[in-house]
Design a protein around this motif. Structure first.
Motif, mmCIF file in Angstrom:
data_model
loop_
_atom_site.group_PDB
_atom_site.id
_atom_site.type_symbol
_atom_site.label_atom_id
_atom_site.label_comp_id
_atom_site.label_asym_id
_atom_site.label_seq_id
_atom_site.Cartn_x
_atom_site.Cartn_y
_atom_site.Cartn_z
ATOM 1 N N ARG A 1 28.930 12.868 67.837
ATOM 2 C CA ARG A 1 26.851 12.493 68.502
ATOM 3 C C ARG A 1 26.538 13.744 68.396
ATOM 4 O O ARG A 1 25.909 14.100 69.163
ATOM 5 C CB ARG A 1 27.433 11.937 69.312
ATOM 6 N N PRO A 2 26.575 15.017 67.444
ATOM 7 C CA PRO A 2 25.837 15.783 67.116
ATOM 8 C C PRO A 2 24.242 15.703 67.871
ATOM 9 O O PRO A 2 23.608 16.416 67.909
ATOM 10 C CB PRO A 2 25.451 16.747 65.239
ATOM 11 N N GLU A 3 23.781 14.036 67.655
ATOM 12 C CA GLU A 3 22.391 14.503 68.047
ATOM 13 C C GLU A 3 21.863 14.653 69.804
ATOM 14 O O GLU A 3 20.508 14.488 69.728
ATOM 15 C CB GLU A 3 21.983 12.793 66.815
ATOM 16 N N LEU A 4 23.089 14.218 70.684
ATOM 17 C CA LEU A 4 22.652 14.069 71.458
ATOM 18 C C LEU A 4 23.083 15.540 72.002
ATOM 19 O O LEU A 4 22.222 15.551 72.962
ATOM 20 C CB LEU A 4 23.954 13.798 72.207
ATOM 21 N N LEU A 5 23.209 16.145 71.495
ATOM 22 C CA LEU A 5 23.873 17.452 72.123
ATOM 23 C C LEU A 5 22.146 18.360 72.660
ATOM 24 O O LEU A 5 22.284 19.727 73.435
ATOM 25 C CB LEU A 5 24.316 19.083 70.849
ATOM 26 N N GLY A 6 20.984 18.256 71.921
ATOM 27 C CA GLY A 6 19.752 18.597 72.393
ATOM 28 C C GLY A 6 19.463 18.083 73.318
ATOM 29 O O GLY A 6 18.596 18.952 74.367
ATOM 30 N N ARG A 7 19.438 16.956 73.721
ATOM 31 C CA ARG A 7 19.536 16.569 75.056
ATOM 32 C C ARG A 7 19.960 16.339 76.138
ATOM 33 O O ARG A 7 20.510 15.927 77.530
ATOM 34 C CB ARG A 7 19.100 14.168 74.624
ATOM 35 N N ILE A 8 21.440 17.363 76.151
ATOM 36 C CA ILE A 8 22.380 17.430 77.244
ATOM 37 C C ILE A 8 22.232 18.747 77.711
ATOM 38 O O ILE A 8 21.778 19.792 77.428
ATOM 39 C CB ILE A 8 23.411 16.799 76.536
ATOM 40 N N VAL A 9 22.231 19.033 79.352
ATOM 41 C CA VAL A 9 21.928 20.436 79.100
ATOM 42 C C VAL A 9 23.306 19.752 80.191
ATOM 43 O O VAL A 9 24.135 19.384 81.489
ATOM 44 C CB VAL A 9 21.545 20.327 81.263
#
Length: 122
Positions: free
Chosen positions: A76-84
């Motif tokens: 799910r690499p597309e989620l990494l920018g939304r995760i803190v």
């Protein structure tokens, strides 16, 4: 409408983060995951529905299996920018290797706000 997912096994932490989120965003829906399994189910069901995901790396210590960062990088690499990612110690922080957004406890309100706003801007 901002949708937030908080993945943390500490209910006191949920209360604090809820308050900080509600201070920073006017129209917000907050969902919770108390286990890594629950987190994985929620991101599988509607991952793009979350503007911000907060993941406490302490969940990694409490459950066995593949590390969450490795799983997200592979699946799910597309989620990494939304995760803190939230870390309570240097060992947990080191697992991020400076590649992703991370806040360490104790964190300041200003720093939390900046990280949350940055993740939501993507």
């Amino acid at each position: 409408m901002i949708r937030v997912l908080i993945a943390d096994n500490d209910l006191d932490s949920h209360e604090l983060i809820d308050d900080l989120i509600e201070i920073n965003f006017r129209d917000v829906i907050i969902e919770r995951a108390l286990t890594k399994e629950s987190f994985l189910r929620k991101i599988g069901a509607g991952s793009l529905a979350y503007n911000l995901i907060l993941f406490n790396l302490d969940l990694e210590k409490s459950e066995k299996g593949e590390g969450i960062v490795a799983y997200l990088e592979a699946s799910r690499p597309e989620l990494l920018g939304r995760i803190v990612f939230i870390a309570s110690d240097q060992e947990a922080a080191a697992s991020i290797n400076g590649k992703y957004t991370l806040i360490t406890r104790p964190f300041s309100i200003d720093h939390f706000e900046a990280m949350a706003q940055k993740a939501c801007a993507l």
